[in-house]
Design a protein around this motif. Structure first.
Motif, PDB file in Angstrom:
ATOM      1  N   LEU A  71      -0.282  -7.809  -4.657  1.00  0.00           N
ATOM      2  CA  LEU A  71      -1.099  -6.720  -5.185  1.00  0.00           C
ATOM      3  C   LEU A  71      -0.494  -5.409  -4.702  1.00  0.00           C
ATOM      4  CD1 LEU A  71      -3.960  -6.813  -6.691  1.00  0.00           C
ATOM      5  CD2 LEU A  71      -4.922  -6.167  -4.476  1.00  0.00           C
ATOM      6  N   ILE A  72      -0.476  -4.401  -5.562  1.00  0.00           N
ATOM      7  CA  ILE A  72      -0.026  -3.072  -5.152  1.00  0.00           C
ATOM      8  C   ILE A  72      -1.214  -2.126  -5.218  1.00  0.00           C
ATOM      9  CG2 ILE A  72       1.444  -1.096  -5.712  1.00  0.00           C
ATOM     10  CD1 ILE A  72       3.535  -3.072  -6.714  1.00  0.00           C
ATOM     11  N   VAL A  73      -1.470  -1.463  -4.094  1.00  0.00           N
ATOM     12  CA  VAL A  73      -2.589  -0.525  -3.969  1.00  0.00           C
ATOM     13  C   VAL A  73      -2.013   0.874  -3.801  1.00  0.00           C
ATOM     14  CG1 VAL A  73      -4.603   0.123  -2.581  1.00  0.00           C
ATOM     15  CG2 VAL A  73      -4.008  -2.313  -2.878  1.00  0.00           C
ATOM     16  N   VAL A  74      -2.527   1.813  -4.585  1.00  0.00           N
ATOM     17  CA  VAL A  74      -2.082   3.208  -4.493  1.00  0.00           C
ATOM     18  C   VAL A  74      -3.240   4.062  -3.997  1.00  0.00           C
ATOM     19  CG1 VAL A  74      -1.292   5.226  -5.783  1.00  0.00           C
ATOM     20  CG2 VAL A  74      -0.325   2.967  -6.285  1.00  0.00           C
ATOM     21  N   ALA A  75      -3.006   4.752  -2.874  1.00  0.00           N
ATOM     22  CA  ALA A  75      -3.943   5.775  -2.401  1.00  0.00           C
ATOM     23  C   ALA A  75      -3.567   7.056  -3.131  1.00  0.00           C
ATOM     24  CB  ALA A  75      -3.822   5.957  -0.892  1.00  0.00           C
ATOM     25  N   HIS A  76      -4.526   7.625  -3.865  1.00  0.00           N
ATOM     26  CA  HIS A  76      -4.183   8.725  -4.757  1.00  0.00           C
ATOM     27  C   HIS A  76      -5.045   9.959  -4.514  1.00  0.00           C
ATOM     28  CE1 HIS A  76      -2.925  10.900  -8.285  1.00  0.00           C
ATOM     29  NE2 HIS A  76      -4.181  11.011  -8.679  1.00  0.00           N
ATOM     30  N   ALA A  77      -4.369  11.072  -4.257  1.00  0.00           N
ATOM     31  CA  ALA A  77      -4.999  12.396  -4.227  1.00  0.00           C
ATOM     32  C   ALA A  77      -4.074  13.327  -4.991  1.00  0.00           C
ATOM     33  CB  ALA A  77      -5.183  12.880  -2.794  1.00  0.00           C
ATOM     34  N   ASP A  78      -4.638  14.311  -5.674  1.00  0.00           N
ATOM     35  CA  ASP A  78      -3.779  15.181  -6.474  1.00  0.00           C
ATOM     36  C   ASP A  78      -2.896  16.049  -5.577  1.00  0.00           C
ATOM     37  OD1 ASP A  78      -5.152  17.600  -5.790  1.00  0.00           O
ATOM     38  OD2 ASP A  78      -6.601  17.249  -7.394  1.00  0.00           O
ATOM     39  N   ALA A  79      -1.866  16.615  -6.175  1.00  0.00           N
ATOM     40  CA  ALA A  79      -0.857  17.359  -5.402  1.00  0.00           C
ATOM     41  C   ALA A  79      -1.456  18.547  -4.664  1.00  0.00           C
ATOM     42  CB  ALA A  79       0.272  17.814  -6.324  1.00  0.00           C
ATOM     43  N   GLU A  80      -2.409  19.237  -5.282  1.00  0.00           N
ATOM     44  CA  GLU A  80      -3.018  20.403  -4.630  1.00  0.00           C
ATOM     45  C   GLU A  80      -3.730  19.995  -3.342  1.00  0.00           C
ATOM     46  OE1 GLU A  80      -3.370  19.645  -7.869  1.00  0.00           O
ATOM     47  OE2 GLU A  80      -2.090  21.225  -8.710  1.00  0.00           O
ATOM     48  N   LEU A 112       0.859  -1.189   0.000  1.00  0.00           N
ATOM     49  CA  LEU A 112       0.000   0.000   0.000  1.00  0.00           C
ATOM     50  C   LEU A 112       0.891   1.233   0.000  1.00  0.00           C
ATOM     51  CD1 LEU A 112      -2.694   1.554   0.339  1.00  0.00           C
ATOM     52  CD2 LEU A 112      -2.453   1.186   2.814  1.00  0.00           C
ATOM     53  N   THR A 113       0.743   2.064  -1.023  1.00  0.00           N
ATOM     54  CA  THR A 113       1.589   3.251  -1.115  1.00  0.00           C
ATOM     55  C   THR A 113       0.758   4.456  -1.523  1.00  0.00           C
ATOM     56  OG1 THR A 113       3.739   4.051  -1.922  1.00  0.00           O
ATOM     57  CG2 THR A 113       2.299   2.963  -3.549  1.00  0.00           C
ATOM     58  N   GLY A 114       1.396   5.597  -1.486  1.00  0.00           N
ATOM     59  CA  GLY A 114       0.753   6.862  -1.846  1.00  0.00           C
ATOM     60  C   GLY A 114       1.661   7.985  -1.399  1.00  0.00           C
ATOM     61  N   GLY A 115       1.526   9.125  -2.029  1.00  0.00           N
ATOM     62  CA  GLY A 115       2.349  10.269  -1.657  1.00  0.00           C
ATOM     63  C   GLY A 115       1.996  10.767  -0.270  1.00  0.00           C
ATOM     64  N   ILE A 116       2.866  11.612   0.260  1.00  0.00           N
ATOM     65  CA  ILE A 116       2.632  12.210   1.570  1.00  0.00           C
ATOM     66  C   ILE A 116       1.275  12.904   1.579  1.00  0.00           C
ATOM     67  CG2 ILE A 116       3.885  14.333   0.934  1.00  0.00           C
ATOM     68  CD1 ILE A 116       4.880  14.465   3.856  1.00  0.00           C
ATOM     69  N   ALA A 117       0.499  12.670   2.652  1.00  0.00           N
ATOM     70  CA  ALA A 117      -0.833  13.264   2.841  1.00  0.00           C
ATOM     71  C   ALA A 117      -1.850  12.793   1.803  1.00  0.00           C
ATOM     72  CB  ALA A 117      -0.759  14.790   2.860  1.00  0.00           C
ATOM     73  N   SER A 118      -1.639  11.570   1.284  1.00  0.00           N
ATOM     74  CA  SER A 118      -2.568  11.021   0.294  1.00  0.00           C
ATOM     75  C   SER A 118      -3.741  10.273   0.928  1.00  0.00           C
ATOM     76  CB  SER A 118      -1.833  10.069  -0.654  1.00  0.00           C
ATOM     77  OG  SER A 118      -1.376   8.927   0.065  1.00  0.00           O
ATOM     78  N   GLY A 119      -3.686  10.052   2.244  1.00  0.00           N
ATOM     79  CA  GLY A 119      -4.738   9.267   2.889  1.00  0.00           C
ATOM     80  C   GLY A 119      -4.394   7.794   3.000  1.00  0.00           C
ATOM     81  N   LYS A 120      -3.164   7.464   2.717  1.00  0.00           N
ATOM     82  CA  LYS A 120      -2.708   6.074   2.757  1.00  0.00           C
ATOM     83  C   LYS A 120      -2.881   5.453   4.146  1.00  0.00           C
ATOM     84  CE  LYS A 120       1.621   5.951   2.616  1.00  0.00           C
ATOM     85  NZ  LYS A 120       1.640   5.850   4.095  1.00  0.00           N
ATOM     86  N   GLU A 136       4.372   7.955 -11.777  1.00  0.00           N
ATOM     87  CA  GLU A 136       5.214   6.796 -11.438  1.00  0.00           C
ATOM     88  C   GLU A 136       4.481   5.844 -10.497  1.00  0.00           C
ATOM     89  OE1 GLU A 136       9.764   8.428 -11.582  1.00  0.00           O
ATOM     90  OE2 GLU A 136       8.433   9.290 -10.066  1.00  0.00           O
ATOM     91  N   ARG A 137       3.767   6.394  -9.516  1.00  0.00           N
ATOM     92  CA  ARG A 137       3.027   5.539  -8.585  1.00  0.00           C
ATOM     93  C   ARG A 137       1.876   4.831  -9.292  1.00  0.00           C
ATOM     94  NH1 ARG A 137       4.509   9.100  -4.478  1.00  0.00           N
ATOM     95  NH2 ARG A 137       2.969  10.597  -5.194  1.00  0.00           N
ATOM     96  N   LEU A 138       1.112   5.575 -10.067  1.00  0.00           N
ATOM     97  CA  LEU A 138      -0.043   4.982 -10.744  1.00  0.00           C
ATOM     98  C   LEU A 138       0.379   3.899 -11.740  1.00  0.00           C
ATOM     99  CD1 LEU A 138      -2.179   8.205 -11.254  1.00  0.00           C
ATOM    100  CD2 LEU A 138      -2.619   6.345  -9.621  1.00  0.00           C
ATOM    101  N   ALA A 139       1.588   4.013 -12.275  1.00  0.00           N
ATOM    102  CA  ALA A 139       2.074   3.022 -13.244  1.00  0.00           C
ATOM    103  C   ALA A 139       2.271   1.644 -12.620  1.00  0.00           C
ATOM    104  CB  ALA A 139       3.376   3.508 -13.874  1.00  0.00           C
ATOM    105  N   LEU A 169       7.417   3.036  -1.803  1.00  0.00           N
ATOM    106  CA  LEU A 169       7.442   1.777  -2.559  1.00  0.00           C
ATOM    107  C   LEU A 169       8.085   1.974  -3.924  1.00  0.00           C
ATOM    108  CD1 LEU A 169       4.637  -0.831  -2.817  1.00  0.00           C
ATOM    109  CD2 LEU A 169       5.690   0.013  -4.893  1.00  0.00           C
ATOM    110  N   VAL A 170       7.714   3.028  -4.620  1.00  0.00           N
ATOM    111  CA  VAL A 170       8.246   3.265  -5.970  1.00  0.00           C
ATOM    112  C   VAL A 170       9.715   3.696  -5.906  1.00  0.00           C
ATOM    113  CG1 VAL A 170       8.021   4.716  -8.036  1.00  0.00           C
ATOM    114  CG2 VAL A 170       5.978   3.795  -6.926  1.00  0.00           C
ATOM    115  N   GLU A 171      10.057   4.488  -4.890  1.00  0.00           N
ATOM    116  CA  GLU A 171      11.404   5.046  -4.816  1.00  0.00           C
ATOM    117  C   GLU A 171      12.461   4.021  -4.413  1.00  0.00           C
ATOM    118  OE1 GLU A 171       8.537   8.386  -3.743  1.00  0.00           O
ATOM    119  OE2 GLU A 171       8.657   6.221  -3.563  1.00  0.00           O
ATOM    120  N   THR A 172      12.060   3.012  -3.662  1.00  0.00           N
ATOM    121  CA  THR A 172      13.045   2.042  -3.182  1.00  0.00           C
ATOM    122  C   THR A 172      13.355   1.019  -4.259  1.00  0.00           C
ATOM    123  OG1 THR A 172      11.402   0.518  -2.277  1.00  0.00           O
ATOM    124  CG2 THR A 172      12.216   2.244  -0.805  1.00  0.00           C
TER     125      THR A 172
END
Length: 199
Positions: A129-138, A6-14, A167-170, A118-121
Motif C-alpha cells: 500500500l502507498i500512503v501519501v501525506a498531503h498538504a498544499d504547497a502554501e 509512506l511519502t509526502g512532500g517536505i513539511a507535509s506532516g509525513k 505525481e505523488r497523488l497519482a 518515493l516518487v523520485e526514486t
C-alpha cells in the motif's frame, strides 16, 4: 508482513503520521535515517560522492558537509540526479535489510517505510500500500518558514526540487489530508491503522 510506503512532500506532516502508526504498533523504518547511514565516513557512497562533487563536500573530519552538497544539488538538476544515482541504490540495499530483520522478528509485522522521495526514486519496493501525506504547497512553505526557520525562497526551491503533488497523488492508494489540524491528521492515521490490522 505488510510493507507500507509512506511519502509526502517536505513539511507535509509525513513524520507525524509515521510516529502515530509506530505508536499503534507498526515497525517504522526511516529512509532519511538510512540515507544518512549510507554516507557515513568510510562508506562506498561517501567516497563516490567526494569523487563526483569534489572534496569541498566533506568536512575536515571526513564526514559529509550536507550544506555544501545541498547548495550544489538543490540548484542544479543534473547534480541532483547524479547524487541520487549514488545514494538511492545504497538506500535500497540497507532498507531491504531492515525489512527482512523486521519480518524475521515478526512475520505479521506492519512495516511503515517513511520515504520522502518515493516518487523520485527508481527503486522498486514491493509495497502492499502507498500512503501519501498531503498538504498544499502554501501550507508547507509556511511550516518551513515558521517551524524550521527557512527563508521563503529556499523553502520554495526545496519543494520544487521534489515530485509535484500531482505525481505523488497519482501513486497513492490512501491519502491522508494533513492541511488541517493535528487531531484530524491523527484520526486519519488511526483509521488507516484499523484498516491495516483488521483486514
Amino acid at each position: 508482513m505488510q510493507l507500507i510506503g509512506l511519502t509526502g512532500g517536505i513539511a507535509s506532516g509525513k513524520s507525524t503520521v509515521a510516529r502515530r502508526l509506530a505508536e499503534r504498533g507498526a515497525v517504522a523504518v526511516d529512509a532519511d535515517q538510512i540515507a544518512r547511514e549510507v554516507v557515513e565516513p568510510g562508506t562506498p557512497a561517501l567516497a563516490e560522492i567526494a569523487q563526483t562533487f569534489g572534496d569541498g563536500v566533506l568536512n575536515a573530519d571526513g564526514s559529509l558537509n550536507r550544506a555544501a552538497l545541498g547548495a550544489i544539488v538543490f540548484s542544479d538538476e543534473s547534480s541532483r540526479l547524479r547524487l541520487n544515482a549514488i545514494t538511492h541504490p545504497a538506500v535500497l540495499r540497507r532498507s531491504t535489510e531492515r525489512f527482512e530483520e523486521a519480518r524475521r522478528a515478526n512475520p505479521d509485522a506492519v512495516i511503515v517505510y517513511d520515504v520522502p522521495l518515493l516518487v523520485e526514486t527508481a527503486n522498486a519496493y514491493p509495497f502492499d500500500l502507498i500512503v501519501v501525506a498531503h498538504a498544499d504547497a502554501e501550507t508547507r512553505i509556511r511550516r518551513l518558514v515558521e517551524l524550521r526557520g527557512m527563508a521563503a525562497d529556499e523553502a520554495t526551491r526545496r519543494i520544487r526540487s521534489q515530485a509535484s503533488d500531482e505525481e505523488r497523488l497519482a501513486v497513492a492508494d490512501v491519502v491522508i489530508d494533513t492541511d488541517g489540524s493535528l487531531e484530524h491528521t491523527l484520526e486519519q492515521a488511526d483509521a488507516l491503522w484499523e484498516r491495516l490490522t483488521t483486514a
